[in-house]
Design a protein around this motif. Structure first.
Motif, PDB file in Angstrom:
ATOM      1  N   ALA A 130      11.450  -5.192  -7.230  1.00  9.98           N
ATOM      2  CA  ALA A 130      10.285  -5.055  -6.357  1.00  9.98           C
ATOM      3  C   ALA A 130      10.566  -5.736  -5.028  1.00  9.98           C
ATOM      4  N   TRP A 131       9.749  -5.428  -4.043  1.00 12.63           N
ATOM      5  CA  TRP A 131       9.778  -6.123  -2.756  1.00 12.63           C
ATOM      6  C   TRP A 131       8.407  -6.739  -2.522  1.00 12.63           C
ATOM      7  N   PHE A 132       8.398  -7.915  -1.910  1.00 10.35           N
ATOM      8  CA  PHE A 132       7.161  -8.581  -1.516  1.00 10.35           C
ATOM      9  C   PHE A 132       7.135  -8.694   0.005  1.00 10.35           C
ATOM     10  N   ALA A 133       5.955  -8.543   0.599  1.00 10.56           N
ATOM     11  CA  ALA A 133       5.832  -8.609   2.059  1.00 10.56           C
ATOM     12  C   ALA A 133       4.577  -9.372   2.433  1.00 10.56           C
ATOM     13  N   GLU A 134       4.560  -9.880   3.657  1.00 14.56           N
ATOM     14  CA  GLU A 134       3.380 -10.583   4.148  1.00 14.56           C
ATOM     15  C   GLU A 134       2.209  -9.618   4.262  1.00 14.56           C
ATOM     16  N   LYS A 135       1.009 -10.165   4.242  1.00 13.87           N
ATOM     17  CA  LYS A 135      -0.200  -9.371   4.379  1.00 13.87           C
ATOM     18  C   LYS A 135      -0.163  -8.574   5.681  1.00 13.87           C
ATOM     19  N   ASP A 136      -0.540  -7.305   5.613  1.00 13.33           N
ATOM     20  CA  ASP A 136      -0.603  -6.385   6.753  1.00 13.33           C
ATOM     21  C   ASP A 136       0.762  -5.861   7.194  1.00 13.33           C
ATOM     22  N   ALA A 137       1.847  -6.191   6.472  1.00 11.75           N
ATOM     23  CA  ALA A 137       3.163  -5.668   6.847  1.00 11.75           C
ATOM     24  C   ALA A 137       3.310  -4.193   6.479  1.00 11.75           C
ATOM     25  N   PHE A 138       2.624  -3.746   5.436  1.00 21.36           N
ATOM     26  CA  PHE A 138       2.767  -2.372   4.970  1.00 21.36           C
ATOM     27  C   PHE A 138       2.315  -1.368   6.021  1.00 21.36           C
ATOM     28  N   GLY A 163       1.327 -17.105   3.301  1.00 21.62           N
ATOM     29  CA  GLY A 163       2.000 -16.724   2.078  1.00 21.62           C
ATOM     30  C   GLY A 163       1.090 -16.661   0.863  1.00 21.62           C
ATOM     31  N   PHE A 164      -0.203 -16.945   1.000  1.00 19.35           N
ATOM     32  CA  PHE A 164      -1.107 -16.937  -0.140  1.00 19.35           C
ATOM     33  C   PHE A 164      -1.254 -15.534  -0.709  1.00 19.35           C
ATOM     34  N   VAL A 165      -1.372 -14.553   0.138  1.00 20.61           N
ATOM     35  CA  VAL A 165      -1.514 -13.165  -0.281  1.00 20.61           C
ATOM     36  C   VAL A 165      -0.258 -12.405   0.119  1.00 20.61           C
ATOM     37  N   LEU A 166       0.350 -11.733  -0.845  1.00 19.00           N
ATOM     38  CA  LEU A 166       1.542 -10.940  -0.582  1.00 19.00           C
ATOM     39  C   LEU A 166       1.320  -9.509  -1.029  1.00 19.00           C
ATOM     40  N   GLU A 167       1.911  -8.581  -0.317  1.00 17.72           N
ATOM     41  CA  GLU A 167       1.917  -7.193  -0.735  1.00 17.72           C
ATOM     42  C   GLU A 167       3.132  -6.970  -1.633  1.00 17.72           C
ATOM     43  N   LYS A 168       2.958  -6.182  -2.690  1.00 14.61           N
ATOM     44  CA  LYS A 168       4.042  -5.941  -3.639  1.00 14.61           C
ATOM     45  C   LYS A 168       4.304  -4.448  -3.758  1.00 14.61           C
ATOM     46  N   PHE A 169       5.584  -4.074  -3.659  1.00 18.72           N
ATOM     47  CA  PHE A 169       5.971  -2.671  -3.734  1.00 18.72           C
ATOM     48  C   PHE A 169       6.924  -2.473  -4.909  1.00 18.72           C
ATOM     49  N   THR A 170       6.592  -1.520  -5.775  1.00 18.18           N
ATOM     50  CA  THR A 170       7.422  -1.213  -6.930  1.00 18.18           C
ATOM     51  C   THR A 170       7.638   0.295  -7.012  1.00 18.18           C
TER      52      THR A 170
END
Length: 280
Positions: A130-138, A163-170
């Protein structure tokens, strides 16, 4: 089907995506720029994993209770799943809806962009990490990529700022992200296994990288000097392990502070850091 895309521009980049007939890409509301006439646009509350997130795939839920033959129970579970997704995104401060674009009657073109001056990057997911990204990066992704929210729990979450909230892509496919300023790619393994960065500089990192937060110095004279006059507050983000990390040269907070100064409304005072009155 690989997503054909090209990232163009310099200071404010955009992604131009070429869709094959029947191919679907989705984006966060507000990231769409333009499309050709043969590309349909539909706004949905559900993500690709939320049932109905892939408009062109009627078999997405086949064989399960939530599929076409699931009856009222399947519809209820699908509605509850969508409500949980929306609630999670609302709690994280993300957009509540996604926009889906599907090409019909030939190849189509769609353009997307981030909301800040800076770079964009296309990440290829192979289903193993998976990849994790900062909020609003997507920005946008193929319908085969699932979008989720990851909350940093405990001490890391409370003190991690951005860094509290991260976006996750799978899943498998292409996901496009955006950040502010210029990007730098690095691997903590090449720097002794760990790098310490401003919490606002982290754009994205691969699964397997350990994200944490550490105090800037101890509760001593130098620690207070770092916090008060260094402009970093009390914490730094730590990234450990072996994997790809993407950092950005411009943070949203520094951009906001520069704009306030230009407008004569700087409330930071001469020191910034711990004495900052910036609520963001």
């Amino acid at each position: 089907m690989t997503l054909q895309q090209e990232i163009v521009g310099t200071a404010m980049q955009m992604a131009v995506v070429s869709l094959q007939p029947g191919q679907t890409v989705y984006c966060e509301a507000g990231k769409f720029l333009f499309k050709t006439a043969n590309v349909t646009m539909e706004t949905r509350l559900s993500g690709p994993s939320g049932g109905g997130g892939q408009p062109q795939s009627g078999a997405a839920g086949a064989g399960g209770a939530g599929g076409p033959g699931g009856g009222m129970g399947g519809m209820l579970r699908q509605a509850m799943g969508t409500a949980m997704q929306v609630g999670q995104r609302a709690l994280a401060g993300e957009s509540l809806a996604f926009q889906y674009f599907t090409s019909t009657g030939g190849e189509g073109t769609v353009g997307f962009a981030g909301v800040l001056p800076g770079e964009m990057r296309a990440l290829e997911l192979d289903g193993t990490r998976a990849w994790f990204a900062e909020k609003d990066a997507f920005v946008a992704a193929e319908s085969t990529v699932e979008f989720g929210i990851a909350f940093q729990g405990g001490r890391t979450g409370r003190s991690g700022g951005e860094g509290f909230v991260l976006e996750k892509f799978t899943g498998r496919g292409t996901v496009i992200i955006a950040g502010a300023g210029n990007f730098i790619d690095l691997n903590p393994a090449d720097f002794g296994g760990r790098v310490d960065v401003d919490t606002g500089c982290v754009v994205a990192f691969e699964e397997g990288i350990r994200y944490g937060v550490q105090r800037v110095g101890g509760l001593n004279r130098q620690g207070v000097m770092n916090a008060v006059f260094g402009g970093e507050g009390l914490s730094l983000a730590t990234l450990e392990g072996n994997g790809r990390v993407i950092l950005q040269s411009l943070t949203i907070e520094s951009l906001a502070n520069a704009l306030r100064k230009a407008q004569g409304g700087d409330k930071q005072g001469p020191t910034g850091g711990l004495f900052s009155t910036n609520a963001g």
